[in-house]
Design an enzyme around this catalytic site. Structure first.
Site, PDB file in Angstrom:
ATOM      1  N   ASP A  73       0.731  -1.219   0.066  1.00  0.00           N
ATOM      2  CA  ASP A  73      -0.125   0.032  -0.011  1.00  0.00           C
ATOM      3  C   ASP A  73       0.921   1.107  -0.113  1.00  0.00           C
ATOM      4  O   ASP A  73       1.993   1.378   0.308  1.00  0.00           O
ATOM      5  CB  ASP A  73      -0.927  -0.096   1.263  1.00  0.00           C
ATOM      6  CG  ASP A  73      -0.369  -0.011   2.684  1.00  0.00           C
ATOM      7  OD1 ASP A  73       0.880  -0.101   2.487  1.00  0.00           O
ATOM      8  OD2 ASP A  73      -1.244  -0.104   3.491  1.00  0.00           O
ATOM      9  N   TYR A  78       3.056   4.683   0.626  1.00  0.00           N
ATOM     10  CA  TYR A  78       3.714   5.212   1.841  1.00  0.00           C
ATOM     11  C   TYR A  78       2.751   6.161   2.786  1.00  0.00           C
ATOM     12  O   TYR A  78       2.015   6.758   2.390  1.00  0.00           O
ATOM     13  CB  TYR A  78       4.881   6.076   1.345  1.00  0.00           C
ATOM     14  CG  TYR A  78       6.127   5.268   0.690  1.00  0.00           C
ATOM     15  CD1 TYR A  78       6.889   4.375   1.084  1.00  0.00           C
ATOM     16  CD2 TYR A  78       6.352   5.883  -0.736  1.00  0.00           C
ATOM     17  CE1 TYR A  78       7.740   3.566   0.593  1.00  0.00           C
ATOM     18  CE2 TYR A  78       7.411   5.304  -1.492  1.00  0.00           C
ATOM     19  CZ  TYR A  78       8.300   4.228  -0.757  1.00  0.00           C
ATOM     20  OH  TYR A  78       9.211   3.402  -1.517  1.00  0.00           O
ATOM     21  N   PHE A 128       6.504   2.388  -4.324  1.00  0.00           N
ATOM     22  CA  PHE A 128       7.703   2.701  -4.279  1.00  0.00           C
ATOM     23  C   PHE A 128       8.267   3.821  -4.602  1.00  0.00           C
ATOM     24  O   PHE A 128       9.364   4.209  -4.216  1.00  0.00           O
ATOM     25  CB  PHE A 128       8.483   1.448  -4.795  1.00  0.00           C
ATOM     26  CG  PHE A 128       8.125   0.047  -4.204  1.00  0.00           C
ATOM     27  CD1 PHE A 128       8.404  -0.230  -2.763  1.00  0.00           C
ATOM     28  CD2 PHE A 128       7.680  -0.615  -5.070  1.00  0.00           C
ATOM     29  CE1 PHE A 128       8.070  -1.532  -2.528  1.00  0.00           C
ATOM     30  CE2 PHE A 128       7.286  -1.828  -4.476  1.00  0.00           C
ATOM     31  CZ  PHE A 128       7.410  -2.506  -3.235  1.00  0.00           C
ATOM     32  N   HIS A 183       9.885  -9.140  -0.018  1.00  0.00           N
ATOM     33  CA  HIS A 183       9.857  -7.434  -0.219  1.00  0.00           C
ATOM     34  C   HIS A 183      11.091  -6.983   0.090  1.00  0.00           C
ATOM     35  O   HIS A 183      11.902  -7.394   0.911  1.00  0.00           O
ATOM     36  CB  HIS A 183       8.717  -7.284   0.805  1.00  0.00           C
ATOM     37  CG  HIS A 183       8.076  -6.002   0.658  1.00  0.00           C
ATOM     38  ND1 HIS A 183       8.727  -4.757   1.084  1.00  0.00           N
ATOM     39  CD2 HIS A 183       6.885  -5.470   0.146  1.00  0.00           C
ATOM     40  CE1 HIS A 183       7.849  -3.530   0.726  1.00  0.00           C
ATOM     41  NE2 HIS A 183       6.963  -4.106   0.150  1.00  0.00           N
TER      42      HIS A 183
END
Length: 220
Positions: free
Chosen positions: A65, A67, A78, A187
């Protein structure tokens, strides 16, 4: 429902915007934006789609989801705007890009340069409360982004799907691996990056696949 999104995506997803769950999601979001601090700004919720039209998309990178810190989220997973400090996950992504391809680590975290080359930077959930990760999970976004992946997987050929972490990996169930390249790993978060993200070579593998199928590789 009239959703402000890039036209090719609007055509592709038109019936999704008319479904009851999407109506409930938008009503709930209106209240969230009115009463809470939510990221990204409302006008940037669909920025990933605006930056990478349906027929131009070659690579799909799926995050969790947005930041949840001030000024960070911009609708591209990202990515942060120039002038915003790079979050640790993004730093790790650039470290892997550099180790994998030899590209220098850039001075800023604006990934719109990837999006302009056909990289759809898609979060599983497209909004989040400030300082509260996964606060908008389970509200309907996952169903919507499932549809996005399904449309690409069914109506395009020879795409690269890059899935990092458990939430993203759930999207691979309906991708035909005989038609597309699916790359999965841990991740890039500092909590998991050393459990398989570093050294995954996803960026060079993606470009090798694109070249093999007569597509322009990405300048990572």
């Amino acid at each position: 429902m009239n959703v402000r999104i890039e036209e090719s995506w609007k055509r592709q997803l038109a019936d999704e915007f008319e479904k009851d769950y999407f109506y409930r999601l938008t009503q709930w979001l209106r209240n969230e934006y009115a009463t809470q601090t939510i990221y990204p700004p409302g006008k940037e919720i669909f920025a990933a789609f605006d930056a990478s039209p349906f027929d131009a998309t070659k690579v799909v990178i799926i995050g969790q989801d947005p930041y949840h810190g001030p000024g960070q989220a911009n609708g591209l997973c990202f990515s942060v705007r120039e002038g915003i400090d790079m979050p640790p996950s993004l730093v790790n992504i650039f470290k892997e890009v550099s180790a994998d391809t030899g590209a220098p680590i850039p001075s800023n975290g604006d990934l719109s340069r990837w999006a302009k080359q056909g990289v759809l930077l898609l979060n599983t959930t497209l909004t989040v409360r400030a300082h509260t990760p996964k606060s908008h999970s389970g509200k309907g976004w996952e169903r919507f982004t499932d549809r996005v992946v399904h449309e690409l997987a069914e109506n395009r050929d020879n795409l690269v799907f890059i899935l990092w972490g458990a939430d993203a990996k759930r999207k691979c169930d309906f991708i035909d691996r005989s038609r597309h390249l699916v790359l999965t790993s841990a991740h890039p978060s500092p909590l998991s990056s050393y459990r398989g993200f570093f050294g995954n070579h996803h960026f060079s593998l993606a470009n090798d696949y694109l070249i093999k199928h007569n597509k322009q590789p990405i300048i990572w």
